[in-house]
Design an enzyme around this catalytic site. Structure first.
Site, PDB file in Angstrom:
ATOM      1  N   ASP A   5       0.872  -1.175   0.000  1.00 57.83           N
ATOM      2  CA  ASP A   5       0.000   0.000   0.000  1.00 57.83           C
ATOM      3  C   ASP A   5       0.913   1.230   0.000  1.00 57.83           C
ATOM      4  O   ASP A   5       1.529   1.561   1.022  1.00 57.83           O
ATOM      5  CB  ASP A   5      -0.885  -0.068   1.253  1.00 57.83           C
TER       6      ASP A   5
ATOM      7  N   GLN B 123       0.810   6.412   1.269  1.00 57.17           N
ATOM      8  CA  GLN B 123       1.559   7.468   1.963  1.00 57.17           C
ATOM      9  C   GLN B 123       2.972   7.619   1.423  1.00 57.17           C
ATOM     10  O   GLN B 123       3.677   8.549   1.798  1.00 57.17           O
ATOM     11  CB  GLN B 123       1.608   7.186   3.472  1.00 57.17           C
TER      12      GLN B 123
ATOM     13  N   LYS C  91      -3.212  11.859  -2.922  1.00 55.01           N
ATOM     14  CA  LYS C  91      -2.117  12.023  -1.947  1.00 55.01           C
ATOM     15  C   LYS C  91      -0.913  12.686  -2.608  1.00 55.01           C
ATOM     16  O   LYS C  91       0.052  13.023  -1.948  1.00 55.01           O
ATOM     17  CB  LYS C  91      -1.668  10.662  -1.406  1.00 55.01           C
TER      18      LYS C  91
END
Ligand code: C6P
Length: 404
Positions: free
Chosen positions: A198, A201, A224
């Protein structure tokens, strides 16, 4: 060195006021702000060539299709995927993970094991719990330590020939920890397990190379990294994407449909049922161009300086505790001050024009580990300034004074 003053001019929102004060936007881990260069692409799409793609013979449809596929190639190049059809457009990280988890339901059975980390966002926990419920597979967890790092010796013990899949974030949204994904991937492959990373971030801070990582799946959200909401990417190795069944049925994802039988389209269309977020995909490509024009090395160097500065200044506040103190972290600071509820600090600093996130950050297991309901989370981007850090620290001091 970044010319932050010039960069800030690209972001119209950064010059607005909130509650009568200049906005200090420190909630970048929730969503980043959008530069004019990306906003212009969105306006152009709806002003000049809005049309459905892959369908029409008319000029607008062709223009929109070309731009959409061009964006796919930009994303491919950015993440260094071998093939453009290994990039699947999704609505974001959550969608990407659910797509893979749903597909694995047909590849996993009772007795198999899947491994998650203690540092995950709920998006990278719940879909796998649902998969385990459906299949009877067992979910195992790599634990974390006080510094907010994964306990890698325990990971070694969890791996076995029963392990089919490992899913871990590249960077924790709640603490900023950068996980040792190279080692995680290598060890998982050693027992024949696939790995989903993932990267929600990670994508605003670093430029991952999916081939060098040898990762099986890598997922991100455009919002993001200076792109719009509602669009993201699933990278999957071609071999895996060919093994997974389609996630949703509908237009675009078929080769032929009769009432007796349907055959599916080739990659990437097999996973892209229905009219996609066309404008979003094109703007995602523009966001990648924008971030590359700033440069990821420049971004990392500057954000690390901001992080060090903010950490030092915040720690001068009596009773302030930062959660996640590993050296290997990005520009996220999660903290509490004494017994003050994070929500109270968040509300007071908002009155002073400062946006931070408070709460469990969709990572409740991390909060449970520290036995806290949540934290105040300040997350910095390359367009934040040292002066904004000062304003934020002063505001926290003021909030603490008011609440003590
Ligand atoms: N984290 C945060 O404030 P979506 O919502 O699908 O774009 O992204 C979900 C997601 C998945 N994994 C990680 C590591 C994430 O950080 C996020 C989104 C935001 O931390 C909103 S909850």
């Amino acid at each position: 060195m970044l010319d932050v003053a010039t960069i800030r001019k690209d972001f119209p929102i950064l010059s607005r006021k909130v509650n009568g004060k200049p906005l200090v936007y420190l909630d970048n881990a929730a969503t980043s702000q959008t530069p004019q260069q990306v906003i212009d692409v969105i306006v152009d799409y709806y002003s000049i060539y809005n049309a459905n793609i892959h369908r029409g013979v008319h000029t607008l449809s062709q223009e929109a299709t070309d731009k959409y596929e061009e964006a796919r190639h930009k994303i491919q190049a950015h993440f260094n995927a071998e093939k453009a059809h290994e990039i699947i457009f999704t609505s974001g990280t959550t969608h990407s993970i659910n797509l893979v988890a749903n597909g694995f339901a047909s590849l996993i059975q009772k007795g198999d094991e899947v491994i998650v980390s203690a540092l995950e966002h709920h998006s990278n926990i719940v879909p796998w719990q649902m998969l385990c419920e459906k299949t009877g597979a067992t979910l195992k967890v790599i634990p974390m330590n006080e510094e907010g790092e994964l306990v890698m010796s325990d990971y070694d013990n969890l791996l076995s020939n029963k392990t089919k899949l490992v899913f871990v974030n590249h960077i924790s949204n709640a603490l900023g920890t950068i996980n040792p994904i190279e080692e995680i991937i290598k060890k998982a492959h050693h027992v024949g397990a696939a790995v989903l990373v993932d990267g929600a971030q990670a994508c605003p801070h670093i430029k991952p190379d999916v081939q060098k990582l040898d990762v099986d799946f890598y997922v991100v959200s455009a919002h993001k990294m200076c792109g719009p909401t509602g669009v993201g990417m699933l990278y999957g190795k071609e071999t895996w994407l060919n093994k997974l069944p389609p996630y949703q049925g509908g237009g675009e994802m078929i080769a032929e449909v009769t009432f007796e039988e349907t055959t599916y389209a080739d990659l990437p269309h097999k996973f892209e049922a229905g009219t996609p977020n066309i404008c979003g995909g094109i703007a995602f490509g523009a966001a990648i161009d924008y971030m590359n024009s700033i440069g990821f090395d420049n971004i990392a160097t500057y954000e690390n300086e901001l992080l060090d500065y903010a950490t030092k200044k915040l720690l001068e506040i009596d009773g302030l505790r930062i959660y996640g103190n590993t050296k290997n972290k990005t520009s996220v600071i999660s903290f509490n001050v004494g017994n003050i509820h994070p929500y109270d600090i968040g509300s007071i600093v908002d009155k002073l024009g400062i946006a931070v996130r408070t709460g469990h950050h969709c990572a409740q297991p991390i909060m449970d580990y520290y036995k806290i309901p949540g934290t105040v989370r300040a997350s910095f981007a390359f367009y934040n300034t040292f002066k904004e850090v000062d304003t934020f620290v002063d505001a926290v001091k003021r909030a603490v004074q008011m609440l003590s």
